[in-house]
Design a protein around this motif. Structure first.
Motif, PDB file in Angstrom:
ATOM      1  N   MET A  16     -33.775 -42.712  14.516  1.00 29.50           N
ATOM      2  CA  MET A  16     -33.135 -42.086  13.364  1.00 29.50           C
ATOM      3  C   MET A  16     -31.827 -41.456  13.810  1.00 29.50           C
ATOM      4  SD  MET A  16     -34.887 -39.439  10.791  1.00 29.50           S
ATOM      5  CE  MET A  16     -33.893 -38.499   9.681  1.00 29.50           C
ATOM      6  N   GLN A  17     -30.778 -41.691  13.031  1.00 27.73           N
ATOM      7  CA  GLN A  17     -29.501 -41.066  13.349  1.00 27.73           C
ATOM      8  C   GLN A  17     -28.671 -40.924  12.075  1.00 27.73           C
ATOM      9  OE1 GLN A  17     -27.870 -43.984  16.127  1.00 27.73           O
ATOM     10  NE2 GLN A  17     -26.348 -44.575  14.624  1.00 27.73           N
ATOM     11  N   PHE A  18     -27.708 -39.995  12.124  1.00 32.54           N
ATOM     12  CA  PHE A  18     -26.787 -39.846  10.998  1.00 32.54           C
ATOM     13  C   PHE A  18     -25.692 -40.881  11.159  1.00 32.54           C
ATOM     14  CE2 PHE A  18     -23.229 -38.168   8.615  1.00 32.54           C
ATOM     15  CZ  PHE A  18     -23.848 -37.913   7.401  1.00 32.54           C
ATOM     16  N   GLU A  19     -25.427 -41.625  10.109  1.00 35.29           N
ATOM     17  CA  GLU A  19     -24.422 -42.676  10.120  1.00 35.29           C
ATOM     18  C   GLU A  19     -23.247 -42.238   9.249  1.00 35.29           C
ATOM     19  OE1 GLU A  19     -22.637 -45.763  11.428  1.00 35.29           O
ATOM     20  OE2 GLU A  19     -24.722 -45.529  12.021  1.00 35.29           O
ATOM     21  N   PRO A  20     -22.138 -41.802   9.869  1.00 33.19           N
ATOM     22  CA  PRO A  20     -20.989 -41.324   9.087  1.00 33.19           C
ATOM     23  C   PRO A  20     -20.457 -42.361   8.090  1.00 33.19           C
ATOM     24  CG  PRO A  20     -20.700 -40.778  11.401  1.00 33.19           C
ATOM     25  CD  PRO A  20     -21.904 -41.681  11.308  1.00 33.19           C
ATOM     26  N   ALA A  21     -20.452 -43.631   8.473  1.00 33.41           N
ATOM     27  CA  ALA A  21     -19.943 -44.673   7.568  1.00 33.41           C
ATOM     28  C   ALA A  21     -20.794 -44.766   6.302  1.00 33.41           C
ATOM     29  CB  ALA A  21     -19.912 -46.026   8.281  1.00 33.41           C
ATOM     30  N   LEU A  27     -32.563 -45.186   9.571  1.00 32.64           N
ATOM     31  CA  LEU A  27     -33.519 -45.598  10.593  1.00 32.64           C
ATOM     32  C   LEU A  27     -33.037 -46.934  11.129  1.00 32.64           C
ATOM     33  CD1 LEU A  27     -37.133 -45.042   9.208  1.00 32.64           C
ATOM     34  CD2 LEU A  27     -36.009 -43.851  11.077  1.00 32.64           C
ATOM     35  N   LEU A  28     -32.808 -46.981  12.425  1.00 32.23           N
ATOM     36  CA  LEU A  28     -32.391 -48.227  13.058  1.00 32.23           C
ATOM     37  C   LEU A  28     -33.590 -48.863  13.729  1.00 32.23           C
ATOM     38  CD1 LEU A  28     -29.117 -46.932  14.725  1.00 32.23           C
ATOM     39  CD2 LEU A  28     -29.337 -48.187  12.582  1.00 32.23           C
ATOM     40  N   TYR A  29     -33.685 -50.178  13.644  1.00 29.08           N
ATOM     41  CA  TYR A  29     -34.748 -50.925  14.298  1.00 29.08           C
ATOM     42  C   TYR A  29     -34.180 -52.288  14.675  1.00 29.08           C
ATOM     43  CZ  TYR A  29     -35.501 -52.939   9.613  1.00 29.08           C
ATOM     44  OH  TYR A  29     -35.344 -53.549   8.401  1.00 29.08           O
ATOM     45  N   PRO A  30     -34.862 -53.037  15.539  1.00 23.97           N
ATOM     46  CA  PRO A  30     -34.279 -54.290  16.048  1.00 23.97           C
ATOM     47  C   PRO A  30     -33.791 -55.256  14.969  1.00 23.97           C
ATOM     48  CG  PRO A  30     -36.219 -53.735  17.316  1.00 23.97           C
ATOM     49  CD  PRO A  30     -36.154 -52.748  16.172  1.00 23.97           C
ATOM     50  N   GLU A  31     -34.454 -55.305  13.820  1.00 24.82           N
ATOM     51  CA  GLU A  31     -34.069 -56.264  12.786  1.00 24.82           C
ATOM     52  C   GLU A  31     -33.070 -55.710  11.773  1.00 24.82           C
ATOM     53  OE1 GLU A  31     -37.457 -55.510  13.219  1.00 24.82           O
ATOM     54  OE2 GLU A  31     -37.722 -57.082  14.683  1.00 24.82           O
ATOM     55  N   GLY A  32     -32.725 -54.440  11.864  1.00 16.51           N
ATOM     56  CA  GLY A  32     -31.799 -53.917  10.875  1.00 16.51           C
ATOM     57  C   GLY A  32     -31.771 -52.414  10.770  1.00 16.51           C
ATOM     58  N   MET A  33     -31.593 -51.954   9.536  1.00 18.89           N
ATOM     59  CA  MET A  33     -31.390 -50.540   9.272  1.00 18.89           C
ATOM     60  C   MET A  33     -31.968 -50.191   7.902  1.00 18.89           C
ATOM     61  SD  MET A  33     -27.706 -48.636   8.943  1.00 18.89           S
ATOM     62  CE  MET A  33     -27.261 -49.412   7.387  1.00 18.89           C
ATOM     63  N   VAL A  34     -32.517 -48.983   7.790  1.00 16.60           N
ATOM     64  CA  VAL A  34     -33.005 -48.462   6.518  1.00 16.60           C
ATOM     65  C   VAL A  34     -32.207 -47.207   6.222  1.00 16.60           C
ATOM     66  CG1 VAL A  34     -34.968 -47.468   5.278  1.00 16.60           C
ATOM     67  CG2 VAL A  34     -35.338 -49.321   6.924  1.00 16.60           C
ATOM     68  N   ARG A  35     -31.527 -47.189   5.087  1.00 15.65           N
ATOM     69  CA  ARG A  35     -30.791 -45.995   4.670  1.00 15.65           C
ATOM     70  C   ARG A  35     -31.772 -45.053   3.991  1.00 15.65           C
ATOM     71  NH1 ARG A  35     -26.558 -45.084   0.023  1.00 15.65           N
ATOM     72  NH2 ARG A  35     -25.573 -43.204   0.813  1.00 15.65           N
ATOM     73  N   LEU A  36     -31.784 -43.798   4.429  1.00 15.11           N
ATOM     74  CA  LEU A  36     -32.746 -42.824   3.912  1.00 15.11           C
ATOM     75  C   LEU A  36     -32.101 -41.916   2.878  1.00 15.11           C
ATOM     76  CD1 LEU A  36     -34.193 -41.790   7.369  1.00 15.11           C
ATOM     77  CD2 LEU A  36     -35.289 -43.294   5.696  1.00 15.11           C
ATOM     78  N   ASN A  37     -32.866 -41.583   1.848  1.00 14.60           N
ATOM     79  CA  ASN A  37     -32.372 -40.562   0.925  1.00 14.60           C
ATOM     80  C   ASN A  37     -32.588 -39.195   1.586  1.00 14.60           C
ATOM     81  OD1 ASN A  37     -35.059 -39.743   0.431  1.00 14.60           O
ATOM     82  ND2 ASN A  37     -35.212 -40.993  -1.403  1.00 14.60           N
ATOM     83  N   THR A  38     -32.029 -38.161   1.019  1.00 14.61           N
ATOM     84  CA  THR A  38     -32.076 -36.833   1.634  1.00 14.61           C
ATOM     85  C   THR A  38     -33.493 -36.316   1.842  1.00 14.61           C
ATOM     86  OG1 THR A  38     -29.882 -36.328   0.778  1.00 14.61           O
ATOM     87  CG2 THR A  38     -31.239 -34.459   1.444  1.00 14.61           C
ATOM     88  N   PRO A  39     -34.384 -36.377   0.845  1.00 21.01           N
ATOM     89  CA  PRO A  39     -35.745 -35.894   1.089  1.00 21.01           C
ATOM     90  C   PRO A  39     -36.452 -36.638   2.220  1.00 21.01           C
ATOM     91  CG  PRO A  39     -35.371 -36.101  -1.270  1.00 21.01           C
ATOM     92  CD  PRO A  39     -34.201 -36.741  -0.579  1.00 21.01           C
ATOM     93  N   ALA A  40     -36.309 -37.957   2.265  1.00 21.07           N
ATOM     94  CA  ALA A  40     -36.946 -38.738   3.325  1.00 21.07           C
ATOM     95  C   ALA A  40     -36.408 -38.326   4.688  1.00 21.07           C
ATOM     96  CB  ALA A  40     -36.716 -40.226   3.092  1.00 21.07           C
ATOM     97  N   ALA A  41     -35.109 -38.156   4.790  1.00 23.94           N
ATOM     98  CA  ALA A  41     -34.504 -37.749   6.061  1.00 23.94           C
ATOM     99  C   ALA A  41     -34.990 -36.371   6.486  1.00 23.94           C
ATOM    100  CB  ALA A  41     -32.983 -37.774   5.943  1.00 23.94           C
ATOM    101  N   GLU A  42     -35.074 -35.445   5.550  1.00 29.54           N
ATOM    102  CA  GLU A  42     -35.518 -34.089   5.894  1.00 29.54           C
ATOM    103  C   GLU A  42     -36.956 -34.085   6.398  1.00 29.54           C
ATOM    104  OE1 GLU A  42     -33.776 -31.365   6.204  1.00 29.54           O
ATOM    105  OE2 GLU A  42     -31.933 -32.253   5.437  1.00 29.54           O
ATOM    106  N   ILE A  43     -37.792 -34.916   5.809  1.00 32.42           N
ATOM    107  CA  ILE A  43     -39.183 -34.999   6.261  1.00 32.42           C
ATOM    108  C   ILE A  43     -39.240 -35.657   7.636  1.00 32.42           C
ATOM    109  CG2 ILE A  43     -41.447 -36.015   5.815  1.00 32.42           C
ATOM    110  CD1 ILE A  43     -40.700 -35.809   2.768  1.00 32.42           C
TER     111      ILE A  43
END
Length: 87
Positions: A16-21, A27-43
């Motif tokens: 998990m990392q903050f992506e400025p772009a 969430l980064l994983y070998p096959e791609g990326m999942v963009r998280l909404n704010t509640p999901a990220a906070e949890i």
């Protein structure tokens, strides 16, 4: 049902990392990326293997001055476990 004393942490396959772009947490994983909404990220940011589910809920309720959040947090954690994000 997830026990209140469960200590969940991010699966080794995900980072998990903050992506400025994206101006959001992802969430980064070998096959791609999942963009998280704010509640999901906070949890997920709190799922470090040290905090219990109860502690995560209490921290979120205090930080965002909202209560009760238990059911919503537990539902999300269940979904995250099913997707393999957490262990």
């Amino acid at each position: 049902m997830i026990a209140p004393d469960a200590r969940l942490r991010m699966s080794a396959l995900f980072r998990m990392q903050f992506e400025p772009a994206q101006d959001s947490w992802v969430l980064l994983y070998p096959e791609g990326m999942v963009r998280l909404n704010t509640p999901a990220a906070e949890i997920l940011r709190r799922c470090d293997g040290r905090r219990t589910v109860h502690e995560i809920v209490a921290e979120l309720e205090q930080e965002f001055a909202q209560s009760p959040l238990h059911d919503d947090v537990v539902v999300f954690l269940g979904q995250a476990l099913e997707r393999g994000w957490l262990q």
